[in-house]
Design an enzyme around this catalytic site. Structure first.
Site, PDB file in Angstrom:
ATOM      1  N   ASP A 270       7.434   2.285 -19.632  1.00 35.27           N
ATOM      2  CA  ASP A 270       8.557   2.785 -20.430  1.00 35.27           C
ATOM      3  C   ASP A 270       8.055   3.373 -21.758  1.00 35.27           C
ATOM      4  O   ASP A 270       8.557   4.408 -22.227  1.00 35.27           O
ATOM      5  CB  ASP A 270       9.560   1.651 -20.693  1.00 35.27           C
ATOM      6  CG  ASP A 270      10.181   1.132 -19.397  1.00 35.27           C
ATOM      7  OD1 ASP A 270      10.350   1.934 -18.460  1.00 35.27           O
ATOM      8  OD2 ASP A 270      10.484  -0.075 -19.314  1.00 35.27           O
TER       9      ASP A 270
ATOM     10  N   ALA B  37       0.835  -1.214   0.000  1.00 33.20           N
ATOM     11  CA  ALA B  37       0.000   0.000   0.000  1.00 33.20           C
ATOM     12  C   ALA B  37       0.859   1.249   0.000  1.00 33.20           C
ATOM     13  O   ALA B  37       0.495   2.276   0.554  1.00 33.20           O
ATOM     14  CB  ALA B  37      -0.928  -0.020   1.214  1.00 33.20           C
TER      15      ALA B  37
ATOM     16  N   HIS C 185      13.299  -4.533 -17.831  1.00 34.64           N
ATOM     17  CA  HIS C 185      13.059  -3.195 -17.281  1.00 34.64           C
ATOM     18  C   HIS C 185      14.301  -2.778 -16.503  1.00 34.64           C
ATOM     19  O   HIS C 185      14.368  -2.856 -15.300  1.00 34.64           O
ATOM     20  CB  HIS C 185      11.843  -3.247 -16.360  1.00 34.64           C
ATOM     21  CG  HIS C 185      11.449  -1.918 -15.811  1.00 34.64           C
ATOM     22  ND1 HIS C 185      11.188  -0.822 -16.605  1.00 34.64           N
ATOM     23  CD2 HIS C 185      11.252  -1.499 -14.541  1.00 34.64           C
ATOM     24  CE1 HIS C 185      10.850   0.193 -15.838  1.00 34.64           C
ATOM     25  NE2 HIS C 185      10.883  -0.184 -14.578  1.00 34.64           N
TER      26      HIS C 185
ATOM     27  N   ARG D 160       6.506   6.756 -21.175  1.00 35.59           N
ATOM     28  CA  ARG D 160       7.544   7.795 -21.041  1.00 35.59           C
ATOM     29  C   ARG D 160       8.026   8.225 -22.424  1.00 35.59           C
ATOM     30  O   ARG D 160       8.143   9.414 -22.709  1.00 35.59           O
ATOM     31  CB  ARG D 160       8.702   7.247 -20.199  1.00 35.59           C
ATOM     32  CG  ARG D 160       8.346   7.173 -18.737  1.00 35.59           C
ATOM     33  CD  ARG D 160       9.475   6.653 -17.874  1.00 35.59           C
ATOM     34  NE  ARG D 160       9.106   6.789 -16.463  1.00 35.59           N
ATOM     35  CZ  ARG D 160       9.487   5.972 -15.497  1.00 35.59           C
ATOM     36  NH1 ARG D 160      10.267   4.941 -15.756  1.00 35.59           N
ATOM     37  NH2 ARG D 160       9.103   6.180 -14.251  1.00 35.59           N
TER      38      ARG D 160
ATOM     39  N   ARG E  17      18.003  -0.604 -10.111  1.00 38.20           N
ATOM     40  CA  ARG E  17      16.890  -1.497  -9.765  1.00 38.20           C
ATOM     41  C   ARG E  17      17.431  -2.826  -9.236  1.00 38.20           C
ATOM     42  O   ARG E  17      16.824  -3.457  -8.380  1.00 38.20           O
ATOM     43  CB  ARG E  17      16.023  -1.744 -11.001  1.00 38.20           C
ATOM     44  CG  ARG E  17      15.269  -0.504 -11.480  1.00 38.20           C
ATOM     45  CD  ARG E  17      14.426  -0.814 -12.706  1.00 38.20           C
ATOM     46  NE  ARG E  17      13.701   0.361 -13.192  1.00 38.20           N
ATOM     47  CZ  ARG E  17      14.182   1.222 -14.071  1.00 38.20           C
ATOM     48  NH1 ARG E  17      15.398   1.062 -14.567  1.00 38.20           N
ATOM     49  NH2 ARG E  17      13.456   2.241 -14.480  1.00 38.20           N
TER      50      ARG E  17
ATOM     51  N   ASN F 215      13.846  -7.743  -2.089  1.00 34.17           N
ATOM     52  CA  ASN F 215      12.544  -7.917  -2.739  1.00 34.17           C
ATOM     53  C   ASN F 215      12.279  -9.373  -3.118  1.00 34.17           C
ATOM     54  O   ASN F 215      11.121  -9.788  -3.206  1.00 34.17           O
ATOM     55  CB  ASN F 215      12.434  -6.989  -3.949  1.00 34.17           C
ATOM     56  CG  ASN F 215      12.214  -5.546  -3.514  1.00 34.17           C
ATOM     57  OD1 ASN F 215      11.987  -5.284  -2.336  1.00 34.17           O
ATOM     58  ND2 ASN F 215      12.297  -4.619  -4.446  1.00 34.17           N
TER      59      ASN F 215
HETATM   60  N1  LIG Z   1       7.845  -2.078 -12.780  1.00 36.01           N
HETATM   61  C1  LIG Z   1       7.931  -0.781 -12.777  1.00 36.01           C
HETATM   62  O1  LIG Z   1       7.931  -0.170 -13.830  1.00 36.01           O
HETATM   63  C2  LIG Z   1       8.010  -0.025 -11.461  1.00 36.01           C
HETATM   64  C3  LIG Z   1       7.750   1.348 -11.420  1.00 36.01           C
HETATM   65  C4  LIG Z   1       7.796   1.990 -10.193  1.00 36.01           C
HETATM   66  C5  LIG Z   1       8.121   1.285  -9.039  1.00 36.01           C
HETATM   67  N2  LIG Z   1       8.406  -0.043  -9.126  1.00 36.01           N
HETATM   68  C6  LIG Z   1       8.736  -0.832  -7.941  1.00 36.01           C
HETATM   69  O2  LIG Z   1       7.568  -1.024  -7.170  1.00 36.01           O
HETATM   70  C7  LIG Z   1       7.933  -1.266  -5.816  1.00 36.01           C
HETATM   71  C8  LIG Z   1       7.089  -0.388  -4.901  1.00 36.01           C
HETATM   72  O3  LIG Z   1       7.445   0.969  -5.062  1.00 36.01           O
HETATM   73  P1  LIG Z   1       6.757   2.082  -4.135  1.00 36.01           P
HETATM   74  O4  LIG Z   1       7.252   3.388  -4.597  1.00 36.01           O
HETATM   75  O5  LIG Z   1       5.291   1.841  -4.030  1.00 36.01           O
HETATM   76  O6  LIG Z   1       7.430   1.712  -2.724  1.00 36.01           O
HETATM   77  P2  LIG Z   1       6.888   2.073  -1.278  1.00 36.01           P
HETATM   78  O7  LIG Z   1       8.022   1.930  -0.349  1.00 36.01           O
HETATM   79  O8  LIG Z   1       6.126   3.352  -1.306  1.00 36.01           O
HETATM   80  O9  LIG Z   1       5.812   0.910  -0.974  1.00 36.01           O
HETATM   81  C9  LIG Z   1       6.159  -0.424  -0.788  1.00 36.01           C
HETATM   82  C10 LIG Z   1       5.165  -1.011   0.206  1.00 36.01           C
HETATM   83  O10 LIG Z   1       5.403  -2.421   0.288  1.00 36.01           O
HETATM   84  C11 LIG Z   1       5.111  -2.797   1.623  1.00 36.01           C
HETATM   85  N3  LIG Z   1       5.676  -4.115   1.922  1.00 36.01           N
HETATM   86  C12 LIG Z   1       6.966  -4.458   2.199  1.00 36.01           C
HETATM   87  N4  LIG Z   1       7.045  -5.769   2.448  1.00 36.01           N
HETATM   88  C13 LIG Z   1       5.805  -6.279   2.320  1.00 36.01           C
HETATM   89  C14 LIG Z   1       5.251  -7.570   2.442  1.00 36.01           C
HETATM   90  N5  LIG Z   1       6.010  -8.638   2.733  1.00 36.01           N
HETATM   91  N6  LIG Z   1       3.920  -7.735   2.245  1.00 36.01           N
HETATM   92  C15 LIG Z   1       3.133  -6.680   1.940  1.00 36.01           C
HETATM   93  N7  LIG Z   1       3.599  -5.414   1.802  1.00 36.01           N
HETATM   94  C16 LIG Z   1       4.920  -5.232   1.991  1.00 36.01           C
HETATM   95  C17 LIG Z   1       5.728  -1.670   2.449  1.00 36.01           C
HETATM   96  O11 LIG Z   1       5.217  -1.662   3.775  1.00 36.01           O
HETATM   97  C18 LIG Z   1       5.326  -0.452   1.631  1.00 36.01           C
HETATM   98  O12 LIG Z   1       4.086   0.103   2.068  1.00 36.01           O
HETATM   99  C19 LIG Z   1       9.451  -1.018  -5.743  1.00 36.01           C
HETATM  100  O13 LIG Z   1      10.142  -2.244  -5.802  1.00 36.01           O
HETATM  101  C20 LIG Z   1       9.711  -0.196  -6.985  1.00 36.01           C
HETATM  102  O14 LIG Z   1      11.049  -0.316  -7.426  1.00 36.01           O
HETATM  103  C21 LIG Z   1       8.346  -0.692 -10.306  1.00 36.01           C
END
Ligand SMILES: NC(=O)c1ccc[n+]([C@@H]2O[C@H](COP(=O)([O-])OP(=O)(O)OC[C@H]3O[C@@H](n4cnc5c(N)ncnc54)[C@H](O)[C@@H]3O)[C@@H](O)[C@H]2O)c1
Length: 308
Positions: free
Chosen positions: A148, A10, A175, A151, A88, A95
């Protein structure tokens, strides 16, 4: 509403996806996080936006996977995000553990779901979900290419001063730093940008696209992008729930397509109710094919590190 979408994590991206799905009234939404109070608070806030948005979606925040039971689609955004100076790939080990635990819980409660991983490093996390879940490859489809490409579309539209709606862009590959933007398949009102822009401008757009995530990480100072990633994941959820059969660049498990086997890489897929209903093989020039292979190998190296 009888459709159900769970968003795990969340945080910034997760909340943005949940809001997109609820606002568009695509499904009821369950927002799950390990933090107590945060998913509940954000979900209630979103629910209270629904009368204004004209949506009867129900939004529930929870820490309990039992509430996610029977989800049609599960978007996973749980995990840590990049900080300035991090790639990343630096997120890999932390992760990986989170993704493994989340996947086990998801399939236990929603064995029929389609999973859309978002957590980085994206393609490796898709592989973790695929291997740990035992789901067929059609039902694990990663979000990266849609972002991507969006963008790249933004930069093309700004350069040519045209509507973003007229633009189309294709970014393939993993990615990461090895992603493969394809100018030949990127168009404005059907015209390839190679006929509209000089090579130096195209090179600049391609470089800015490949560094699009890092540009925002640097500006924010903490955390990474979430508005466009949230919109991108929402578009994928919509394509699945409405069975739109939309052709979108997504991370999918290749089994010989593009000459690549046994790894998740971004390629154009047909996204519908069955998940990945088809993998579209576009003709690539030698240089483009080599770039895609290099990108697949970069994903393979990380997959080997976590051993899935
Ligand atoms: N694929 C893409 O193009 C893309 C784009 C943007 C971000 N991301 C990735 O998405 C992920 C989230 O980014 P964000 O900005 O929302 O981060 P964020 O830190 O705002 O949110 C991550 C959330 O995950 C929760 N979390 C951690 N461990 C958990 C678990 N075991 N179970 C449930 N929830 C858990 C945390 O409490 C936190 O609220 C990152 O890994 C980021 O790199 C990917």
């Amino acid at each position: 509403m009888n459709r159900k979408v769970t968003v795990v994590g969340a945080g910034h991206v997760g909340a943005t996806v949940a809001r997109g799905v609820a606002d568009k009234e695509l499904a009821d939404v369950v927002l799950l996080d390990i933090l107590e109070g945060v998913p509940q608070g954000k979900a209630l806030d979103m629910l209270e936006a629904c009368p204004i948005e004209g949506s009867d979606a129900r939004v529930l925040g929870t820490n309990d996977y039992a509430d996610t039971a029977g989800s049609d689609v599960v978007v996973i955004t749980a995990g840590i995000a990049r900080k300035p100076g991090m790639s990343r790939d630096d997120l890999l080990q932390t992760n990986f553990k989170i993704m493994k635990a989340v996947t086990e819980n998801i399939v236990q409660h929603s064995p029929g779901c389609i999973v859309v991983p978002v957590t980085n490093p994206l393609d490796v996390m898709c592989q973790v979900v695929y291997k740990v879940s035992g789901l067929p490859r059609e039902r694990v489809v990663g979000m990266a290419g849609v972002l991507d490409s969006a963008r790249m579309r933004t930069f093309i539209a700004a350069e040519l001063k045209v509507s973003v709606e007229n633009t189309h862009a294709f970014v393939l590959g993993g990615h990461g730093d090895t992603m493969v933007p394809l100018p030949r398949y990127s168009t404005v009102a059907g015209i390839p940008i190679t006929e509209l822009l000089d090579q130096a401008t195209i090179d600049r757009i391609v470089t800015r696209t490949a560094n699009g995530g890092a540009e925002i990480v640097k500006l924010l100072g903490t955390g990474s992008a979430y508005y466009a990633p949230g919109s991108a994941a929402t578009e994928m959820v919509e394509a699945i729930l409405k069975d739109k059969k939309k052709i979108l660049p997504c991370s999918t498990y290749l089994q010989g397509e593009y000459g690549i086997d046994g790894v998740f890489v971004g390629v154009p897929v047909k996204l519908g109710a069955g998940g990945v209903e088809d993998i579209i093989e576009i003709r690539l020039e030698a240089g483009e094919r080599a770039a895609l292979e290099k990108s697949a190998n970069a994903v393979r190296e990380l997959v080997a590190v976590v051993g899935v």
